[in-house]
Design a protein around this motif. Structure first.
Motif, PDB file in Angstrom:
ATOM      1  N   VAL A  12       0.786  -1.096  -0.004  1.00 36.13           N
ATOM      2  CA  VAL A  12       0.080   0.242   0.079  1.00 36.13           C
ATOM      3  C   VAL A  12       0.854   1.321  -0.052  1.00 36.13           C
ATOM      4  CG1 VAL A  12      -1.640   1.339   1.186  1.00 36.13           C
ATOM      5  CG2 VAL A  12      -1.821  -1.162   1.302  1.00 36.13           C
ATOM      6  N   GLN A  13       0.637   2.093  -0.859  1.00 34.65           N
ATOM      7  CA  GLN A  13       1.331   3.369  -0.891  1.00 34.65           C
ATOM      8  C   GLN A  13       0.272   4.641  -1.068  1.00 34.65           C
ATOM      9  OE1 GLN A  13       4.327   3.503  -3.948  1.00 34.65           O
ATOM     10  NE2 GLN A  13       5.238   1.472  -3.512  1.00 34.65           N
ATOM     11  N   TYR A  14       0.786   5.711  -0.219  1.00 36.65           N
ATOM     12  CA  TYR A  14      -0.199   6.728  -0.590  1.00 36.65           C
ATOM     13  C   TYR A  14       0.858   7.917  -0.736  1.00 36.65           C
ATOM     14  CZ  TYR A  14      -3.379  10.616   0.461  1.00 36.65           C
ATOM     15  OH  TYR A  14      -4.138  11.904   0.402  1.00 36.65           O
ATOM     16  N   SER A  15       0.549   8.867  -1.755  1.00 41.30           N
ATOM     17  CA  SER A  15       1.124  10.109  -1.920  1.00 41.30           C
ATOM     18  C   SER A  15       0.538  11.023  -2.864  1.00 41.30           C
ATOM     19  CB  SER A  15       2.445   9.661  -2.891  1.00 41.30           C
ATOM     20  OG  SER A  15       3.281  10.873  -3.384  1.00 41.30           O
ATOM     21  N   ASP A  16       0.349  12.360  -2.616  1.00 49.01           N
ATOM     22  CA  ASP A  16      -0.232  13.336  -3.112  1.00 49.01           C
ATOM     23  C   ASP A  16      -1.748  13.065  -3.510  1.00 49.01           C
ATOM     24  OD1 ASP A  16       2.159  14.909  -3.144  1.00 49.01           O
ATOM     25  OD2 ASP A  16       2.890  13.746  -4.919  1.00 49.01           O
ATOM     26  N   GLY A  17      -2.416  12.585  -2.400  1.00 44.77           N
ATOM     27  CA  GLY A  17      -3.919  12.312  -2.942  1.00 44.77           C
ATOM     28  C   GLY A  17      -4.098  11.133  -3.702  1.00 44.77           C
ATOM     29  N   VAL A  18      -3.148  10.013  -3.839  1.00 43.21           N
ATOM     30  CA  VAL A  18      -3.357   8.966  -4.404  1.00 43.21           C
ATOM     31  C   VAL A  18      -3.101   7.587  -3.696  1.00 43.21           C
ATOM     32  CG1 VAL A  18      -2.669   7.489  -6.516  1.00 43.21           C
ATOM     33  CG2 VAL A  18      -2.789   9.928  -6.782  1.00 43.21           C
ATOM     34  N   LEU A  19      -3.932   6.785  -3.582  1.00 38.62           N
ATOM     35  CA  LEU A  19      -3.791   5.697  -2.620  1.00 38.62           C
ATOM     36  C   LEU A  19      -3.658   4.449  -3.732  1.00 38.62           C
ATOM     37  CD1 LEU A  19      -3.892   4.136   0.194  1.00 38.62           C
ATOM     38  CD2 LEU A  19      -6.378   4.044  -0.269  1.00 38.62           C
ATOM     39  N   GLU A  20      -2.453   3.617  -3.715  1.00 34.73           N
ATOM     40  CA  GLU A  20      -2.555   2.647  -4.449  1.00 34.73           C
ATOM     41  C   GLU A  20      -2.535   1.216  -3.622  1.00 34.73           C
ATOM     42  OE1 GLU A  20       1.014   2.474  -7.203  1.00 34.73           O
ATOM     43  OE2 GLU A  20       0.562   4.434  -7.646  1.00 34.73           O
ATOM     44  N   LEU A  21      -3.189   0.259  -3.671  1.00 37.33           N
ATOM     45  CA  LEU A  21      -3.406  -1.002  -3.271  1.00 37.33           C
ATOM     46  C   LEU A  21      -2.761  -2.140  -4.489  1.00 37.33           C
ATOM     47  CD1 LEU A  21      -3.868  -2.971  -0.901  1.00 37.33           C
ATOM     48  CD2 LEU A  21      -6.217  -2.496  -1.631  1.00 37.33           C
ATOM     49  N   CYS A  22      -1.621  -2.358  -4.178  1.00 34.37           N
ATOM     50  CA  CYS A  22      -1.203  -3.470  -5.093  1.00 34.37           C
ATOM     51  C   CYS A  22      -0.926  -4.844  -4.689  1.00 34.37           C
ATOM     52  CB  CYS A  22       0.546  -3.196  -5.249  1.00 34.37           C
ATOM     53  SG  CYS A  22       0.716  -1.631  -5.808  1.00 34.37           S
ATOM     54  N   LEU A  23      -1.907  -5.774  -5.306  1.00 26.12           N
ATOM     55  CA  LEU A  23      -2.143  -7.115  -4.751  1.00 26.12           C
ATOM     56  C   LEU A  23      -1.469  -8.212  -5.638  1.00 26.12           C
ATOM     57  CD1 LEU A  23      -5.886  -6.647  -3.778  1.00 26.12           C
ATOM     58  CD2 LEU A  23      -4.136  -6.724  -2.365  1.00 26.12           C
ATOM     59  N   GLY A  24      -0.326  -8.002  -6.165  1.00 32.70           N
ATOM     60  CA  GLY A  24       0.285  -8.755  -6.890  1.00 32.70           C
ATOM     61  C   GLY A  24      -0.490  -9.470  -8.014  1.00 32.70           C
ATOM     62  N   GLN A  25      -0.649 -10.571  -8.124  1.00 30.14           N
ATOM     63  CA  GLN A  25      -1.229 -11.309  -9.548  1.00 30.14           C
ATOM     64  C   GLN A  25      -2.595 -10.814  -9.521  1.00 30.14           C
ATOM     65  OE1 GLN A  25      -1.338 -15.530  -9.117  1.00 30.14           O
ATOM     66  NE2 GLN A  25      -2.633 -15.486  -7.294  1.00 30.14           N
ATOM     67  N   HIS A  26      -3.232 -10.240  -8.649  1.00 26.86           N
ATOM     68  CA  HIS A  26      -4.771  -9.751  -8.622  1.00 26.86           C
ATOM     69  C   HIS A  26      -4.889  -8.462  -9.134  1.00 26.86           C
ATOM     70  CE1 HIS A  26      -5.678 -13.409  -6.397  1.00 26.86           C
ATOM     71  NE2 HIS A  26      -4.963 -13.087  -5.383  1.00 26.86           N
TER      72      HIS A  26
END
Length: 91
Positions: A12-26
């Motif tokens: 999970v990463q959050y920067s400048d109003g953007v949240l990313e949830l990386c779930l690998g192969q999903h």
């Protein structure tokens, strides 16, 4: 069904109003705040790109085309990926 601990590459990463949830192969979920439009944009590996508007009266984010709620869409998709029911209701 996929157990949450079976996605070791999740991040999970959050920067400048953007949240990313990386779930690998999903795939990767991206939530992006669009302040000028008063919207939240969701990019989902399951349902694709969606734009949510805020309803101050109802106090929730909704998709204008079919009125589904942002937290419900995320709950449904993430619960299916993780293999367990998640509660993402606003508190």
């Amino acid at each position: 069904e996929q157990q949450a601990d079976a996605i070791p590459e999740a991040d999970v990463q959050y920067s400048d109003g953007v949240l990313e949830l990386c779930l690998g192969q999903h795939g990767t979920y991206v939530l992006n705040k669009q302040a000028p439009n008063k919207q939240i944009w969701l990019s989902s590996p399951v349902s694709g790109p969606l734009r949510y508007d805020y309803s101050p009266k109802e106090d929730h984010w909704f998709y204008a085309r079919d009125r589904h709620l942002l937290h419900e869409r995320l709950r449904e998709e993430l619960s299916a990926i993780l293999g367990r029911d998640l509660d993402l209701r606003p508190r």
